[in-house]
Write a protein that holds these residues in place. Structure first.
Motif, mmCIF file in Angstrom:
data_model
loop_
_atom_site.group_PDB
_atom_site.id
_atom_site.type_symbol
_atom_site.label_atom_id
_atom_site.label_comp_id
_atom_site.label_asym_id
_atom_site.label_seq_id
_atom_site.Cartn_x
_atom_site.Cartn_y
_atom_site.Cartn_z
ATOM 1 N N LEU A 161 -3.158 2.837 4.543
ATOM 2 C CA LEU A 161 -1.920 2.760 5.323
ATOM 3 C C LEU A 161 -2.179 3.053 6.795
ATOM 4 N N VAL A 162 -3.014 4.059 7.069
ATOM 5 C CA VAL A 162 -3.368 4.383 8.463
ATOM 6 C C VAL A 162 -4.070 3.189 9.113
ATOM 7 N N ILE A 163 -5.012 2.587 8.414
ATOM 8 C CA ILE A 163 -5.753 1.442 8.963
ATOM 9 C C ILE A 163 -4.813 0.267 9.213
ATOM 10 N N LEU A 164 -3.945 -0.014 8.257
ATOM 11 C CA LEU A 164 -3.007 -1.135 8.424
ATOM 12 C C LEU A 164 -2.048 -0.889 9.589
ATOM 13 N N PHE A 165 -1.528 0.340 9.718
ATOM 14 C CA PHE A 165 -0.648 0.649 10.849
ATOM 15 C C PHE A 165 -1.395 0.531 12.174
ATOM 16 N N LYS A 166 -2.654 0.973 12.212
ATOM 17 C CA LYS A 166 -3.452 0.846 13.433
ATOM 18 C C LYS A 166 -3.608 -0.623 13.807
ATOM 19 N N ASN A 167 -3.900 -1.450 12.818
ATOM 20 C CA ASN A 167 -4.035 -2.885 13.078
ATOM 21 C C ASN A 167 -2.719 -3.491 13.541
ATOM 22 N N LEU A 168 -1.618 -3.077 12.939
ATOM 23 C CA LEU A 168 -0.304 -3.576 13.359
ATOM 24 C C LEU A 168 -0.024 -3.211 14.799
ATOM 25 N N LEU A 169 -0.297 -1.957 15.144
ATOM 26 C CA LEU A 169 -0.061 -1.503 16.512
ATOM 27 C C LEU A 169 -0.948 -2.211 17.522
ATOM 28 N N THR A 170 -2.240 -2.303 17.236
ATOM 29 C CA THR A 170 -3.169 -2.883 18.224
ATOM 30 C C THR A 170 -3.059 -4.400 18.323
ATOM 31 N N VAL A 174 0.837 -1.199 0.000
ATOM 32 C CA VAL A 174 0.000 0.000 0.000
ATOM 33 C C VAL A 174 0.878 1.257 0.000
ATOM 34 N N ALA A 175 1.991 1.215 0.725
ATOM 35 C CA ALA A 175 2.908 2.359 0.714
ATOM 36 C C ALA A 175 3.475 2.571 -0.695
ATOM 37 N N GLY A 176 3.768 1.486 -1.395
ATOM 38 C CA GLY A 176 4.247 1.598 -2.773
ATOM 39 C C GLY A 176 3.205 2.222 -3.679
ATOM 40 N N TRP A 177 1.958 1.790 -3.532
ATOM 41 C CA TRP A 177 0.892 2.374 -4.346
ATOM 42 C C TRP A 177 0.656 3.837 -3.977
ATOM 43 N N LEU A 178 0.811 4.169 -2.700
ATOM 44 C CA LEU A 178 0.695 5.573 -2.291
ATOM 45 C C LEU A 178 1.771 6.404 -2.982
#
Length: 99
Positions: free
Chosen positions: A86-95, A63-67
């Motif tokens: 990317l925000v959603i994926l990072f949130k999921n990674l963190l939680t 997703v970062a590449g597509w961004l």
């Protein structure tokens, strides 16, 4: 097999000749295709028990590449879609895996 040669005016005005909207052969072209492959790989891991962390990491990279590609092309739809993703994926990674 030889590709047919078209006049530039014919290409511009034709509805039958396929024309890609994105550049071919530059950095963004490689980023787009590599990111797509990474996202498909992540999706293939999604249903495998114990592979969710790798799915998230690969999804974030893709997703970062597509961004990045969207930013190079100045394509607001791609920028918004992938920035939110990317925000959603990072949130999921963190939680799920860090906190």
């Amino acid at each position: 097999m030889n590709k047919p040669q078209f006049d530039p005016k014919e290409i511009l005005n034709s509805k039958r000749i396929f024309k890609s909207a994105t550049p071919k052969g530059d950095v963004s072209w490689y980023v787009k295709w590599i990111s797509s492959f990474i996202i498909v790989t992540a999706m293939s891991l999604r249903g495998i028990e114990g592979m969710q962390f790798y799915d998230l990491i690969l999804s974030i990279i893709g997703v970062a590449g597509w961004l990045w590609a969207g930013m190079i092309w100045k394509d607001r739809a791609l920028i918004i879609l992938n920035a939110v993703g990317l925000v959603i994926l990072f949130k999921n990674l963190l939680t799920e895996h860090i906190i």
